[in-house]
Design an enzyme around this catalytic site. Structure first.
Site, PDB file in Angstrom:
ATOM      1  N   LYS A 143      50.163  -7.620  49.373  1.00 65.70           N
ATOM      2  CA  LYS A 143      49.862  -7.414  47.947  1.00 65.70           C
ATOM      3  C   LYS A 143      50.328  -8.628  47.178  1.00 65.70           C
ATOM      4  CE  LYS A 143      48.410  -4.858  44.547  1.00 65.70           C
ATOM      5  NZ  LYS A 143      47.606  -6.033  44.158  1.00 65.70           N
ATOM      6  N   LYS A 200      59.714  -8.569  46.507  1.00 63.43           N
ATOM      7  CA  LYS A 200      59.485  -7.777  45.287  1.00 63.43           C
ATOM      8  C   LYS A 200      58.973  -6.383  45.654  1.00 63.43           C
ATOM      9  CE  LYS A 200      57.419 -10.281  42.157  1.00 63.43           C
ATOM     10  NZ  LYS A 200      56.321 -10.895  41.363  1.00 63.43           N
ATOM     11  N   LYS A 215      49.761 -13.694  48.573  1.00 59.49           N
ATOM     12  CA  LYS A 215      49.417 -14.427  47.343  1.00 59.49           C
ATOM     13  C   LYS A 215      48.212 -15.296  47.621  1.00 59.49           C
ATOM     14  CE  LYS A 215      51.265 -14.828  43.189  1.00 59.49           C
ATOM     15  NZ  LYS A 215      52.173 -13.886  42.534  1.00 59.49           N
ATOM     16  N   THR A 221      53.584  -6.172  33.341  1.00 58.78           N
ATOM     17  CA  THR A 221      54.662  -7.114  33.697  1.00 58.78           C
ATOM     18  C   THR A 221      55.690  -7.149  32.565  1.00 58.78           C
ATOM     19  OG1 THR A 221      53.053  -8.389  34.937  1.00 58.78           O
ATOM     20  CG2 THR A 221      55.135  -9.493  34.442  1.00 58.78           C
ATOM     21  N   ASN A 243      49.946 -13.966  29.247  1.00 59.78           N
ATOM     22  CA  ASN A 243      49.907 -12.503  29.242  1.00 59.78           C
ATOM     23  C   ASN A 243      51.325 -11.907  29.186  1.00 59.78           C
ATOM     24  OD1 ASN A 243      49.169  -9.811  29.643  1.00 59.78           O
ATOM     25  ND2 ASN A 243      49.143 -10.048  31.864  1.00 59.78           N
ATOM     26  N   SER A 262      50.075  -2.220  39.594  1.00 62.31           N
ATOM     27  CA  SER A 262      48.993  -2.484  40.547  1.00 62.31           C
ATOM     28  C   SER A 262      48.998  -1.421  41.644  1.00 62.31           C
ATOM     29  CB  SER A 262      49.185  -3.853  41.208  1.00 62.31           C
ATOM     30  OG  SER A 262      48.600  -4.861  40.431  1.00 62.31           O
TER      31      SER A 262
HETATM   32  N1  GLU Z   1      50.859 -11.680  40.105  1.00 65.19           N
HETATM   33  C1  GLU Z   1      51.776 -10.619  39.846  1.00 65.19           C
HETATM   34  C2  GLU Z   1      53.120 -10.902  40.496  1.00 65.19           C
HETATM   35  O1  GLU Z   1      53.458 -12.032  40.747  1.00 65.19           O
HETATM   36  C3  GLU Z   1      51.208  -9.257  40.196  1.00 65.19           C
HETATM   37  C4  GLU Z   1      50.837  -9.067  41.633  1.00 65.19           C
HETATM   38  C5  GLU Z   1      50.083  -7.777  41.892  1.00 65.19           C
HETATM   39  O2  GLU Z   1      49.862  -7.023  40.971  1.00 65.19           O
HETATM   40  O3  GLU Z   1      49.716  -7.563  43.047  1.00 65.19           O
HETATM   41  O4  GLU Z   1      53.923 -10.028  40.698  1.00 65.19           O
END
Ligand code: GLU
Length: 427
Positions: A67, A91, A103, A187, A218, A355
């Site tokens: 994810k 995370k 990523k 976030t 954002n 998410s």
């Molecule tokens: N890009 C965001 C992060 O760095 C969200 C990642 C997601 O929702 O999968 O946590």
């Protein structure tokens, strides 16, 4: 090993001093599981063909499918994407989400592309990585300079390739395409829950607390507004071109409105309408990081606070809304100075948590109200915040190290469940 990933690994090494983890887990966490590099040919509006470099990395998927977001930025490299995927692994484990870390990114300045070119690039990226992603494999989402429209194009492209309607393949989609209520502000909302839960424990109330926010995208603009509304004094904000500062506090909604219309904070000071509301000084991004404020919130890119500027940081608290804004060397300096740092893998985890809720709703085919989503987010992020606080009380280590210890023990559990050296050699 490359530099950003090596820097990220230093945090892991630090945490490993205090937890007993199986050798297998340590060995597995050293390397990304899969790193994919793709070339994406895009027909430009002027008829020419341009080829862009794209990446998708799945760092680890022991706890579930990969994810993590997709970033469009001119500085994207494989090293950066691997580091971001590494952070996502920790995370997701920290928040106890049933996901591993991944990523993606494309090396591009999206501001130089027309909307149609951006759409072709987004669809071309999915074309290139379609076999690599999926609702049970790896689920992308937005990150720096990508948004819900881009996620919608990407889902659409995946559906065309797979001949399915598969909303759970990507999160952060428009609501009408299976997005979740509250994902756009998640976030910042998560960061807000953490900040407003933690600061009172240090005796800080909103009106006495000054805040500077680096980054007005954002997450940055939303957290500035949420804190302002809650009575905190947001005295400085900045975007990639520079920032503004007022010791009396800034009116964030009017600045957001200006940025929405003009795409930049630069010039905010010379606009009559905003000038009359906000009196302020113009500052650079560098100056913002070293302002004399109570709380500093880096909400832009990685490596903003390094060993060079860390000695000048005057804030007492830093909440990392960006991923990796502080280098490992800077961490040591800040710790010696007594600056209390709350790490990215907790503070910005609201995005991936919602998410997860979006993915669950897509699979259920049943959609929750905004308050339902926000209360689930709040409950989960504060539960893990309290756990980190407890580990901090027990061990007296930095909140970052405590967060890594907590995440590591969950990763270790999942890795050890598949068998360890001790298991295989015992009779
Ligand atoms: N890009 C965001 C992060 O760095 C969200 C990642 C997601 O929702 O999968 O946590």
């Amino acid at each position: 090993m490359s530099s950003l990933l090596a820097d990220a690994h230093r945090r892991l090494q630090e945490a490993l001093k205090y937890v007993s983890i199986s050798e297998d887990a340590i060995e597995r966490l050293k390397y990304p599981k899969i790193s994919l590099t793709v070339s994406i040919p895009v027909r430009m509006d002027d008829g020419s063909l341009k080829v862009f470099q794209g990446y998708r990395v799945r760092y680890d998927d022991t706890r579930g499918p990969g994810k993590g977001g997709i970033r469009f930025h001119p500085n994207v490299t494989l090293d950066e994407v691997q580091s971001l995927a590494f952070w996502m692994t920790f995370k997701c484990a920290l928040l106890n989400l049933p996901f591993g870390g991944a990523k993606g990114g494309i090396t591009v300045n999206p501001k130089e592309l027309s909307k149609a070119e951006l759409e072709r690039l987004s669809r071309g990226y999915i074309e290139a990585i379609a076999d690599f992603i999926g609702p049970d494999k790896d689920i992308p989402a937005p990150d720096v300079y990508t948004n819900e429209i881009i996620m919608g194009w990407m889902m659409d492209q995946y559906n065309t390739i797979r001949r399915c309607i598969c909303p759970a393949v990507i999160t952060g989609k428009p609501l009408s395409m299976g997005g979740s209520k509250g994902r756009d502000t998640a976030t910042a909302m998560g960061a807000f829950y953490v900040i407003s839960h933690i600061l009172p424990r240090f005796g800080k109330t909103p009106p006495q607390t000054t805040v500077a926010v680096q980054g007005f995208g954002n997450a940055g603009s939303e957290i500035a507004e949420l804190l302002g509304k809650a009575g905190y004094k947001v005295v400085a904000v900045s975007d990639s071109r520079g920032g503004i500062y007022s010791p009396h506090g800034l009116d964030i909604p009017s600045i957001r409105e200006y940025k929405r219309k003009h795409m930049s904070l630069k010039g905010v000071y010379c606009q009559e309408s905003v000038c009359s509301i906000v009196e302020h000084e113009v500052i650079t991004n560098e100056e913002l990081l070293t302002l004399d404020v109570d709380v500093l919130i880096p909400a832009a890119l990685e490596k903003q606070i390094t060993e060079k500027n860390a000695p000048q940081v005057k804030a007492r608290f830093i909440f990392e809304v960006a991923n990796g804004p502080i280098t490992a060397d800077a961490d040591t300096i800040l710790e010696e100075k007594g600056v209390v740092v709350f790490p990215d893998i907790l503070v910005n985890a609201g995005g991936v948590t919602v998410s997860y809720l979006e993915w669950v709703q897509n699979r259920l085919g049943y959609y929750w109200s905004l308050s339902e989503v926000q209360s689930r987010l709040k409950e989960r992020i504060l539960e893990e915040t309290n756990r980190i606080w407890q580990i901090h009380q027990e061990l007296g280590l930095s909140f970052r190290t405590c967060a890594y210890i907590h995440a590591l023990s969950r990763l270790n559990e999942a890795m050890s469940a598949r068998g360890t050296r001790e298991y295989y050699i015992s009779q």
